[in-house]
Design a protein around this motif. Sequence first.
Motif, PDB file in Angstrom:
ATOM      1  N   SER A   1      13.482 -20.418 -12.957  1.00 30.92           N
ATOM      2  CA  SER A   1      14.116 -21.262 -11.928  1.00 30.92           C
ATOM      3  C   SER A   1      15.389 -21.930 -12.451  1.00 30.92           C
ATOM      4  CB  SER A   1      13.135 -22.334 -11.450  1.00 30.92           C
ATOM      5  OG  SER A   1      12.755 -23.184 -12.516  1.00 30.92           O
ATOM      6  N   ARG A   2      15.818 -21.574 -13.675  1.00 31.80           N
ATOM      7  CA  ARG A   2      16.945 -22.273 -14.295  1.00 31.80           C
ATOM      8  C   ARG A   2      18.284 -21.978 -13.624  1.00 31.80           C
ATOM      9  NH1 ARG A   2      19.541 -19.825 -18.911  1.00 31.80           N
ATOM     10  NH2 ARG A   2      19.385 -21.831 -19.970  1.00 31.80           N
ATOM     11  N   ARG A   3      18.378 -20.950 -12.794  1.00 28.77           N
ATOM     12  CA  ARG A   3      19.627 -20.644 -12.102  1.00 28.77           C
ATOM     13  C   ARG A   3      19.675 -21.220 -10.690  1.00 28.77           C
ATOM     14  NH1 ARG A   3      20.038 -17.485 -16.022  1.00 28.77           N
ATOM     15  NH2 ARG A   3      22.156 -16.992 -16.659  1.00 28.77           N
ATOM     16  N   GLY A   4      18.704 -22.058 -10.359  1.00 29.21           N
ATOM     17  CA  GLY A   4      18.746 -22.721  -9.060  1.00 29.21           C
ATOM     18  C   GLY A   4      17.697 -22.258  -8.078  1.00 29.21           C
ATOM     19  N   CYS A   5      16.957 -21.202  -8.413  1.00 32.19           N
ATOM     20  CA  CYS A   5      15.879 -20.761  -7.534  1.00 32.19           C
ATOM     21  C   CYS A   5      14.754 -21.795  -7.615  1.00 32.19           C
ATOM     22  CB  CYS A   5      15.361 -19.388  -7.957  1.00 32.19           C
ATOM     23  SG  CYS A   5      14.136 -18.676  -6.830  1.00 32.19           S
ATOM     24  N   ASP A   6      14.298 -22.319  -6.463  1.00 32.91           N
ATOM     25  CA  ASP A   6      13.271 -23.351  -6.423  1.00 32.91           C
ATOM     26  C   ASP A   6      12.020 -22.903  -7.185  1.00 32.91           C
ATOM     27  OD1 ASP A   6      12.219 -25.915  -5.042  1.00 32.91           O
ATOM     28  OD2 ASP A   6      10.709 -24.394  -4.581  1.00 32.91           O
ATOM     29  N   LYS A   7      11.451 -23.818  -7.971  1.00 30.47           N
ATOM     30  CA  LYS A   7      10.314 -23.463  -8.816  1.00 30.47           C
ATOM     31  C   LYS A   7       9.097 -23.026  -8.004  1.00 30.47           C
ATOM     32  CE  LYS A   7       7.802 -25.085 -12.909  1.00 30.47           C
ATOM     33  NZ  LYS A   7       7.640 -26.206 -13.875  1.00 30.47           N
ATOM     34  N   ASP A   8       8.872 -23.677  -6.862  1.00 28.57           N
ATOM     35  CA  ASP A   8       7.754 -23.266  -6.001  1.00 28.57           C
ATOM     36  C   ASP A   8       8.003 -21.873  -5.436  1.00 28.57           C
ATOM     37  OD1 ASP A   8       6.400 -25.621  -6.434  1.00 28.57           O
ATOM     38  OD2 ASP A   8       7.259 -26.630  -4.685  1.00 28.57           O
ATOM     39  N   ARG A   9       9.254 -21.589  -5.120  1.00 33.43           N
ATOM     40  CA  ARG A   9       9.620 -20.262  -4.620  1.00 33.43           C
ATOM     41  C   ARG A   9       9.387 -19.221  -5.721  1.00 33.43           C
ATOM     42  NH1 ARG A   9       9.824 -16.247  -1.123  1.00 33.43           N
ATOM     43  NH2 ARG A   9      11.773 -15.063  -1.127  1.00 33.43           N
ATOM     44  N   VAL A  10       9.793 -19.558  -6.949  1.00 35.48           N
ATOM     45  CA  VAL A  10       9.558 -18.671  -8.080  1.00 35.48           C
ATOM     46  C   VAL A  10       8.067 -18.408  -8.254  1.00 35.48           C
ATOM     47  CG1 VAL A  10       9.656 -18.492 -10.597  1.00 35.48           C
ATOM     48  CG2 VAL A  10      11.670 -19.240  -9.334  1.00 35.48           C
ATOM     49  N   ALA A  11       7.258 -19.460  -8.132  1.00 37.91           N
ATOM     50  CA  ALA A  11       5.806 -19.315  -8.287  1.00 37.91           C
ATOM     51  C   ALA A  11       5.245 -18.341  -7.263  1.00 37.91           C
ATOM     52  CB  ALA A  11       5.130 -20.675  -8.153  1.00 37.91           C
ATOM     53  N   SER A  12       5.727 -18.447  -6.030  1.00 38.81           N
ATOM     54  CA  SER A  12       5.260 -17.547  -4.972  1.00 38.81           C
ATOM     55  C   SER A  12       5.673 -16.104  -5.254  1.00 38.81           C
ATOM     56  CB  SER A  12       5.831 -18.011  -3.627  1.00 38.81           C
ATOM     57  OG  SER A  12       5.489 -17.110  -2.590  1.00 38.81           O
ATOM     58  N   LEU A  13       6.916 -15.917  -5.701  1.00 41.36           N
ATOM     59  CA  LEU A  13       7.418 -14.580  -6.001  1.00 41.36           C
ATOM     60  C   LEU A  13       6.667 -13.959  -7.176  1.00 41.36           C
ATOM     61  CD1 LEU A  13      11.244 -15.297  -5.643  1.00 41.36           C
ATOM     62  CD2 LEU A  13       9.846 -13.932  -4.079  1.00 41.36           C
ATOM     63  N   MET A  14       6.360 -14.767  -8.179  1.00 39.64           N
ATOM     64  CA  MET A  14       5.620 -14.268  -9.335  1.00 39.64           C
ATOM     65  C   MET A  14       4.202 -13.873  -8.949  1.00 39.64           C
ATOM     66  SD  MET A  14       6.840 -16.897 -12.368  1.00 39.64           S
ATOM     67  CE  MET A  14       5.794 -16.147 -13.623  1.00 39.64           C
ATOM     68  N   LYS A  15       3.580 -14.674  -8.141  1.00 37.36           N
ATOM     69  CA  LYS A  15       2.202 -14.400  -7.721  1.00 37.36           C
ATOM     70  C   LYS A  15       2.108 -13.085  -6.978  1.00 37.36           C
ATOM     71  CE  LYS A  15      -1.741 -16.587  -5.436  1.00 37.36           C
ATOM     72  NZ  LYS A  15      -2.207 -17.798  -4.703  1.00 37.36           N
ATOM     73  N   GLU A  16       3.144 -12.752  -6.215  1.00 36.95           N
ATOM     74  CA  GLU A  16       3.159 -11.518  -5.415  1.00 36.95           C
ATOM     75  C   GLU A  16       3.670 -10.312  -6.202  1.00 36.95           C
ATOM     76  OE1 GLU A  16       1.938 -11.218  -2.374  1.00 36.95           O
ATOM     77  OE2 GLU A  16       1.386 -13.349  -2.438  1.00 36.95           O
ATOM     78  N   GLU A  17       4.062 -10.495  -7.454  1.00 42.28           N
ATOM     79  CA  GLU A  17       4.687  -9.439  -8.261  1.00 42.28           C
ATOM     80  C   GLU A  17       5.842  -8.804  -7.486  1.00 42.28           C
ATOM     81  OE1 GLU A  17       2.351  -6.712 -10.829  1.00 42.28           O
ATOM     82  OE2 GLU A  17       3.507  -5.122  -9.872  1.00 42.28           O
ATOM     83  N   THR A  18       6.958  -9.500  -7.497  1.00 40.87           N
ATOM     84  CA  THR A  18       8.098  -9.145  -6.643  1.00 40.87           C
ATOM     85  C   THR A  18       9.139  -8.324  -7.404  1.00 40.87           C
ATOM     86  OG1 THR A  18       7.765 -11.235  -5.471  1.00 40.87           O
ATOM     87  CG2 THR A  18       9.852 -10.068  -5.105  1.00 40.87           C
ATOM     88  N   TRP A  19       9.554  -7.218  -6.779  1.00 35.69           N
ATOM     89  CA  TRP A  19      10.636  -6.386  -7.293  1.00 35.69           C
ATOM     90  C   TRP A  19      11.924  -6.711  -6.542  1.00 35.69           C
ATOM     91  CZ3 TRP A  19      10.815  -3.183 -11.435  1.00 35.69           C
ATOM     92  CH2 TRP A  19       9.601  -2.857 -12.048  1.00 35.69           C
ATOM     93  N   PHE A  20      13.036  -6.702  -7.272  1.00 38.14           N
ATOM     94  CA  PHE A  20      14.339  -7.013  -6.693  1.00 38.14           C
ATOM     95  C   PHE A  20      15.329  -5.901  -7.006  1.00 38.14           C
ATOM     96  CE2 PHE A  20      12.282 -10.969  -7.881  1.00 38.14           C
ATOM     97  CZ  PHE A  20      12.510 -11.839  -6.814  1.00 38.14           C
ATOM     98  N   SER A  21      16.157  -5.591  -6.035  1.00 34.73           N
ATOM     99  CA  SER A  21      17.360  -4.817  -6.341  1.00 34.73           C
ATOM    100  C   SER A  21      18.343  -5.785  -6.986  1.00 34.73           C
ATOM    101  CB  SER A  21      17.966  -4.237  -5.062  1.00 34.73           C
ATOM    102  OG  SER A  21      18.444  -5.293  -4.232  1.00 34.73           O
ATOM    103  N   ALA A  22      19.450  -5.277  -7.489  1.00 31.95           N
ATOM    104  CA  ALA A  22      20.437  -6.150  -8.118  1.00 31.95           C
ATOM    105  C   ALA A  22      20.949  -7.198  -7.136  1.00 31.95           C
ATOM    106  CB  ALA A  22      21.591  -5.315  -8.671  1.00 31.95           C
ATOM    107  N   GLN A  23      21.268  -6.767  -5.919  1.00 32.58           N
ATOM    108  CA  GLN A  23      21.785  -7.694  -4.918  1.00 32.58           C
ATOM    109  C   GLN A  23      20.737  -8.726  -4.534  1.00 32.58           C
ATOM    110  OE1 GLN A  23      25.127  -7.712  -3.743  1.00 32.58           O
ATOM    111  NE2 GLN A  23      24.337  -9.738  -3.232  1.00 32.58           N
ATOM    112  N   GLU A  24      19.481  -8.290  -4.397  1.00 32.75           N
ATOM    113  CA  GLU A  24      18.394  -9.219  -4.047  1.00 32.75           C
ATOM    114  C   GLU A  24      18.167 -10.232  -5.167  1.00 32.75           C
ATOM    115  OE1 GLU A  24      15.746  -6.133  -1.264  1.00 32.75           O
ATOM    116  OE2 GLU A  24      15.352  -6.337  -3.416  1.00 32.75           O
ATOM    117  N   ALA A  25      18.274  -9.786  -6.410  1.00 27.93           N
ATOM    118  CA  ALA A  25      18.096 -10.702  -7.541  1.00 27.93           C
ATOM    119  C   ALA A  25      19.198 -11.758  -7.562  1.00 27.93           C
ATOM    120  CB  ALA A  25      18.081  -9.924  -8.843  1.00 27.93           C
TER     121      ALA A  25
END
Length: 367
Positions: free
Chosen positions: A139-163
């Motif tokens: 979350s150090r680049r500004g992504c909300d920590k709770d949002r990060v927690a949700s994304l991690m729990k779901e095992e989220t894949w990102f394209s470069a643009q999505e990341a």
Amino acid sequence: MTAYERIINKEKREATIRMYGIIGRDVDGNQMAHDLAELDNEADTIHILINSDGGSVSQGLSIVAAILSAKAYIHAHVGGIAASMAAVIAVSADKVSMQDYAKLMIHDPFYQGKGKEKLSKKDVKALDSVTDTLRTILSRRGCDKDRVASLMKEETWFSAQEAQTAGLVDEVVTTSRKEELSNLSVPELMSRIMNEYQSSKKTEMKEIAKVLGLPENATEQQILDAIRAKETATDEREQSLVAGLLALGKKNGTVTEKNEERMKRLASADFELFAEMVTDTPDAGEEVREENENGGLTTRTSGQAESSRLSEVLNKVRKDKNGKGSPKESHNWDWYQKHDHEALLRMEREDPARFKALLDEYESSIV
């Protein structure tokens, strides 16, 4: 393939580490952390090239700790896959760039082969602590920590643009390969990037072997031995030339007992200036007749004749060192950094155009 490579540009105070493969198997994370700490004393900027689907969390956190404590500016480049712990390592850098076809994945950490329900209270507490640490880093680049927690729990894949949109990376690097590579599966993309790297290294080694007069299937050790032998021969030739120039200097008065040691140090520090100071003097000595190119005789003083012969040797040494007159150049910046850094310094003085071309090629390869 080696676990990773260290490439150092002392002139620009930059270094590059290639982190390809599984952390804990292909990449020794603890050793890499140690090397990052060492490079921090030598470089102002450290580039980390990443193509990894993660691995050991403990070893990965060693790398993260080295990155976060470094005084140098750390720039991570995702050139294929940055998944699991490799994604955390990437995001811990001061700047993160992703190729437009690359992929990034984040998920909660886990014990291999054990569900959380089977863990002891102590292990659960340790796992929760590690999970919180990873969320904080991601979350150090500004992504909300709770949002990060949700994304991690779901095992989220990102394209470069999505990341980039999610606030995990800083920039997306446009390439000509997006259409070719972006639709590959994760294993296919990681293997493609890995194989291209290994193939380029094999091709480079074959070309180096050819230049050295070795068979194409020569081992890396045989190539290194041949390079060292060539360097030794060149050094011996240069030492002989220095001795000859010193003798000439004593004859024409430019080298005396008082300045001989200084002249030797000058020869070691700046050979070109040393040779110029010794040979660029008024001619003196007895007359010597030498055969010229047309078969006739030319009369010179002994100083002229000896200086001429030494100049010819000097030119040969220069050619041996900078590659002129030899087969087509096959060594790139990476090779020189690892095997013959002194040759780069000589090249910068003697052949700046070639030096700049190699440097430009190297800088293009890390973005």
